[in-house]
Design a protein around this motif. Structure first.
Motif, PDB file in Angstrom:
ATOM      1  N   CYS A 138      -6.571  -1.587   4.957  1.00 16.57           N
ATOM      2  CA  CYS A 138      -6.493  -0.225   4.413  1.00 16.57           C
ATOM      3  C   CYS A 138      -7.687   0.613   4.851  1.00 16.57           C
ATOM      4  O   CYS A 138      -7.546   1.796   5.182  1.00 16.57           O
ATOM      5  CB  CYS A 138      -6.410  -0.272   2.894  1.00 16.57           C
ATOM      6  SG  CYS A 138      -4.841  -0.904   2.257  1.00 16.57           S
ATOM      7  N   ARG A 139      -8.869   0.009   4.853  1.00 16.44           N
ATOM      8  CA  ARG A 139     -10.041   0.751   5.296  1.00 16.44           C
ATOM      9  C   ARG A 139      -9.914   1.154   6.768  1.00 16.44           C
ATOM     10  O   ARG A 139     -10.284   2.265   7.153  1.00 16.44           O
ATOM     11  CB  ARG A 139     -11.285  -0.104   5.083  1.00 16.44           C
ATOM     12  CG  ARG A 139     -11.713  -0.150   3.620  1.00 16.44           C
ATOM     13  CD  ARG A 139     -13.003  -0.906   3.486  1.00 16.44           C
ATOM     14  NE  ARG A 139     -13.500  -0.812   2.114  1.00 16.44           N
ATOM     15  CZ  ARG A 139     -14.199  -1.750   1.505  1.00 16.44           C
ATOM     16  NH1 ARG A 139     -14.480  -2.863   2.149  1.00 16.44           N
ATOM     17  NH2 ARG A 139     -14.622  -1.584   0.276  1.00 16.44           N
TER      18      ARG A 139
ATOM     19  N   VAL B  79      -7.890  -0.058  -5.328  1.00 10.59           N
ATOM     20  CA  VAL B  79      -7.290  -1.376  -5.207  1.00 10.59           C
ATOM     21  C   VAL B  79      -7.081  -1.950  -6.595  1.00 10.59           C
ATOM     22  O   VAL B  79      -8.013  -2.007  -7.402  1.00 10.59           O
ATOM     23  CB  VAL B  79      -8.191  -2.311  -4.374  1.00 10.59           C
ATOM     24  CG1 VAL B  79      -7.566  -3.698  -4.268  1.00 10.59           C
ATOM     25  CG2 VAL B  79      -8.440  -1.724  -2.983  1.00 10.59           C
TER      26      VAL B  79
ATOM     27  N   LEU C  84       0.189   5.084   1.369  1.00  8.71           N
ATOM     28  CA  LEU C  84      -0.669   6.057   2.046  1.00  8.71           C
ATOM     29  C   LEU C  84      -0.173   7.461   1.727  1.00  8.71           C
ATOM     30  O   LEU C  84       1.004   7.764   1.906  1.00  8.71           O
ATOM     31  CB  LEU C  84      -0.659   5.818   3.554  1.00  8.71           C
ATOM     32  CG  LEU C  84      -1.481   6.774   4.425  1.00  8.71           C
ATOM     33  CD1 LEU C  84      -2.002   6.042   5.659  1.00  8.71           C
ATOM     34  CD2 LEU C  84      -0.659   7.987   4.875  1.00  8.71           C
TER      35      LEU C  84
ATOM     36  N   LEU D 191       0.113   3.017  11.078  1.00 16.96           N
ATOM     37  CA  LEU D 191       0.589   2.006  10.131  1.00 16.96           C
ATOM     38  C   LEU D 191       1.406   0.916  10.825  1.00 16.96           C
ATOM     39  O   LEU D 191       1.255  -0.276  10.531  1.00 16.96           O
ATOM     40  CB  LEU D 191       1.423   2.658   9.025  1.00 16.96           C
ATOM     41  CG  LEU D 191       0.664   3.477   7.978  1.00 16.96           C
ATOM     42  CD1 LEU D 191       1.635   4.085   6.977  1.00 16.96           C
ATOM     43  CD2 LEU D 191      -0.354   2.600   7.247  1.00 16.96           C
TER      44      LEU D 191
ATOM     45  N   LEU E 201      -9.699   5.102  -1.922  1.00 15.09           N
ATOM     46  CA  LEU E 201      -9.054   3.792  -1.762  1.00 15.09           C
ATOM     47  C   LEU E 201      -9.177   3.082  -3.094  1.00 15.09           C
ATOM     48  O   LEU E 201     -10.267   2.670  -3.495  1.00 15.09           O
ATOM     49  CB  LEU E 201      -9.716   2.976  -0.655  1.00 15.09           C
ATOM     50  CG  LEU E 201      -9.256   1.509  -0.532  1.00 15.09           C
ATOM     51  CD1 LEU E 201      -7.741   1.427  -0.336  1.00 15.09           C
ATOM     52  CD2 LEU E 201      -9.990   0.795   0.600  1.00 15.09           C
TER      53      LEU E 201
ATOM     54  N   LEU F 275      -3.473   0.395  -3.359  1.00 15.43           N
ATOM     55  CA  LEU F 275      -3.082  -0.957  -2.947  1.00 15.43           C
ATOM     56  C   LEU F 275      -2.866  -1.814  -4.185  1.00 15.43           C
ATOM     57  O   LEU F 275      -3.732  -1.873  -5.071  1.00 15.43           O
ATOM     58  CB  LEU F 275      -4.170  -1.576  -2.060  1.00 15.43           C
ATOM     59  CG  LEU F 275      -3.918  -2.992  -1.551  1.00 15.43           C
ATOM     60  CD1 LEU F 275      -2.738  -3.033  -0.588  1.00 15.43           C
ATOM     61  CD2 LEU F 275      -5.178  -3.552  -0.874  1.00 15.43           C
TER      62      LEU F 275
ATOM     63  N   GLN G 218      -7.596   4.082   7.091  1.00 15.89           N
ATOM     64  CA  GLN G 218      -8.248   5.335   6.714  1.00 15.89           C
ATOM     65  C   GLN G 218      -9.164   5.853   7.818  1.00 15.89           C
ATOM     66  O   GLN G 218      -9.195   7.054   8.101  1.00 15.89           O
ATOM     67  CB  GLN G 218      -9.045   5.149   5.426  1.00 15.89           C
ATOM     68  CG  GLN G 218      -8.183   5.098   4.177  1.00 15.89           C
ATOM     69  CD  GLN G 218      -9.015   5.133   2.920  1.00 15.89           C
ATOM     70  OE1 GLN G 218      -9.949   4.355   2.758  1.00 15.89           O
ATOM     71  NE2 GLN G 218      -8.686   6.048   2.025  1.00 15.89           N
TER      72      GLN G 218
ATOM     73  N   GLY H   3       0.825  -1.204   0.000  1.00 10.91           N
ATOM     74  CA  GLY H   3       0.000   0.000   0.000  1.00 10.91           C
ATOM     75  C   GLY H   3       0.857   1.250   0.000  1.00 10.91           C
ATOM     76  O   GLY H   3       2.005   1.230   0.439  1.00 10.91           O
TER      77      GLY H   3
ATOM     78  N   ILE I 166      -5.292   5.998  -0.317  1.00  8.03           N
ATOM     79  CA  ILE I 166      -4.445   4.805  -0.326  1.00  8.03           C
ATOM     80  C   ILE I 166      -4.573   4.102  -1.665  1.00  8.03           C
ATOM     81  O   ILE I 166      -5.674   3.929  -2.187  1.00  8.03           O
ATOM     82  CB  ILE I 166      -4.823   3.836   0.816  1.00  8.03           C
ATOM     83  CG1 ILE I 166      -4.541   4.476   2.178  1.00  8.03           C
ATOM     84  CG2 ILE I 166      -4.054   2.521   0.685  1.00  8.03           C
ATOM     85  CD1 ILE I 166      -4.934   3.611   3.372  1.00  8.03           C
TER      86      ILE I 166
ATOM     87  N   ALA J 223       1.033   0.722  -6.451  1.00  7.77           N
ATOM     88  CA  ALA J 223       0.451   1.371  -5.274  1.00  7.77           C
ATOM     89  C   ALA J 223       0.547   2.890  -5.376  1.00  7.77           C
ATOM     90  O   ALA J 223      -0.413   3.611  -5.050  1.00  7.77           O
ATOM     91  CB  ALA J 223       1.149   0.879  -4.011  1.00  7.77           C
TER      92      ALA J 223
ATOM     93  N   SER K 270      -2.683   5.377  -5.694  1.00  8.06           N
ATOM     94  CA  SER K 270      -2.987   6.331  -4.620  1.00  8.06           C
ATOM     95  C   SER K 270      -3.391   7.687  -5.168  1.00  8.06           C
ATOM     96  O   SER K 270      -4.054   8.474  -4.481  1.00  8.06           O
ATOM     97  CB  SER K 270      -1.776   6.484  -3.681  1.00  8.06           C
ATOM     98  OG  SER K 270      -0.738   7.221  -4.299  1.00  8.06           O
TER      99      SER K 270
END
Length: 423
Positions: free
Chosen positions: A137-138, A176, A21, A104, A174, A155, A141, A19, A153, A162, A166
């Protein structure tokens, strides 16, 4: 076309999960958090428009007017005259950044902070957790939002994916990229979307008929190596989504590589004496930062910018590591003649120290050999530096100063030195 991105429900994940951030409009968001009356209004963190200031960060409300980071403050003021301006508070931003990074590291020891507002993290299933990477990840956040700021983020299976993901949806996005769909996600993007591809590399790729990452992924390695050298095949692998990334543990990622400071001047410097005094003042700031971090380095770098576009740097490596103001200043000042000639204007000066724990062979020291009577003088200067550090720590940065610092007051841009890499 389905590019493989998902922003909905968690799914079974196979293979690496990396990920990135990215804190949304971080500096401006902290200011809005600390000043409730500023929320929902355009906020710009940066220097004054009339003193060659530069925008450090703009809130999303200001961005709607076209304001962005690194823009000249004078331009930003024309685009958004109703904006609230602040020089910012880097100590406060660093404090908030540390709280985010702690969130994190609650999830994984593999956290690689790359700037004050960005960090890679590894949440590969089975390595540190059996939980879905998307669910992690959720949760991150949600916990960041509880601090009063937000993050986006990306992922994917590697750092390249990643990072690009982002940036796909902001703020509080988010994105993915499902395992195995990296190529489809990257293919339509321009080559400049790949970090490390600047204007020059993009132009050379365009001459080869390559404009998108999908086209880059299809070029044979031999052709890329002829045009770009060894970096060519690496770019192709990244463009194809085939990069294999390692996220360093946080302790290793936080190793400091250099300590520096630079200043932009509200009016160009043209006189040799004032340039040297400015260099010595900046070197003093670097010395204080080194001592605060408990560091000493062997390589001193001087940076000179003549205007907004032209600049040069020079460096010198010493026999012994230094952290004293005078040693750094003398070395930096000795580099001026190689970068500046009478008649040239100087817009910006910067001094940096690096080479911490460097055991490589070194050039001869600029300073006198032991036993010539100067060692006692250097010791006295070191003691003076420690004394002024203590006074500033107790009573503030303006509690004590040198004549060289006083001469610069009012001459420099008031853009706060908030380099995002200096966390």
């Amino acid at each position: 076309m389905d590019d493989g991105t998902r922003t909905a429900e968690p799914f079974a994940w196979e293979g690496p999960a990396v990920g990135l951030l990215d804190l949304d409009a971080f500096f401006a968001s902290v200011e809005q958090l600390d000043h409730p009356a500023w929320r929902g209004r355009p906020v710009i963190v940066g220097g004054s428009p009339d003193r060659r200031g530069v925008v450090s960060t703009a809130s999303y409300e200001a961005r709607r007017f076209g304001v962005h980071s690194a823009m000249a403050s004078a331009t930003a003021a024309r685009l958004c005259p109703q904006a609230i301006w602040t020089q910012g508070n880097f100590a406060r931003y660093r404090e908030m950044s540390a709280r985010v990074m702690a969130i994190l590291t609650d999830e994984t020891p593999r956290v690689e902070q790359v700037s004050i507002d960005e960090a890679f993290f590894d949440v590969t299933p089975g390595r540190f957790s059996r939980e879905s990477p998307v669910a992690i990840c959720r949760r991150v956040q949600e916990r960041v939002a509880e601090l009063g700021v937000t993050c986006s983020i990306g992922l994917g299976a590697n750092k390249t994916v990643a990072k690009i993901a982002s940036e796909r949806e902001k703020p509080r996005g988010l994105t993915v990229v499902m395992p195995g769909t990296e190529g489809a996600f990257l293919a339509p993007l321009p080559v400049r979307a790949l970090s490390g591809v600047g204007a020059s590399t993009a132009a050379r790729l365009e001459r080869m008929g390559v404009r998108t990452l999908g086209e880059l992924a299809r070029v044979p390695d031999e052709a890329l190596e002829r045009e770009l050298g060894v970096v060519g095949p690496r770019l192709r692998a990244r463009a194809a989504g085939a990069e294999r990334s390692v996220v360093a543990e946080r302790a290793a990622a936080e190793e400091v590589k250099s300590v520096s400071n630079e200043r932009t001047f509200a009016r160009d410097l043209t006189d040799a004496r004032e340039i040297e005094q400015a260099v010595r003042s900046i070197a003093g700031t670097v010395g204080r930062r080194l001592r605060r971090k408990g560091l000493a380095g062997r390589t001193v770098t001087l940076k000179v910018k003549y205007d907004a576009c032209r600049g040069r740097t020079a460096r010198r490596t010493l026999d012994e590591p230094v952290d004293g103001d005078r040693a750094i200043a003398d070395t930096a000042a000795s580099l001026i003649d190689g970068l500046w000639r009478p008649g040239e204007t100087v817009r910006l000066l910067g001094v940096g120290v690096s080479g911490f724990g460097d055991d490589a062979p070194h050039q001869m020291s600029l300073f006198a050999a032991e036993g010539d009577g100067r060692d006692a003088g250097r010791g006295a200067h070191a003691e003076l530096g420690r004394l002024t550090d203590a006074l500033r720590e107790r009573f503030g940065d303006d509690a004590v100063g040198y004549g060289r610092d006083l001469r610069l007051r009012g001459r420099t841009s008031d853009t706060a030195p908030m380099h995002k890499s200096d966390f």
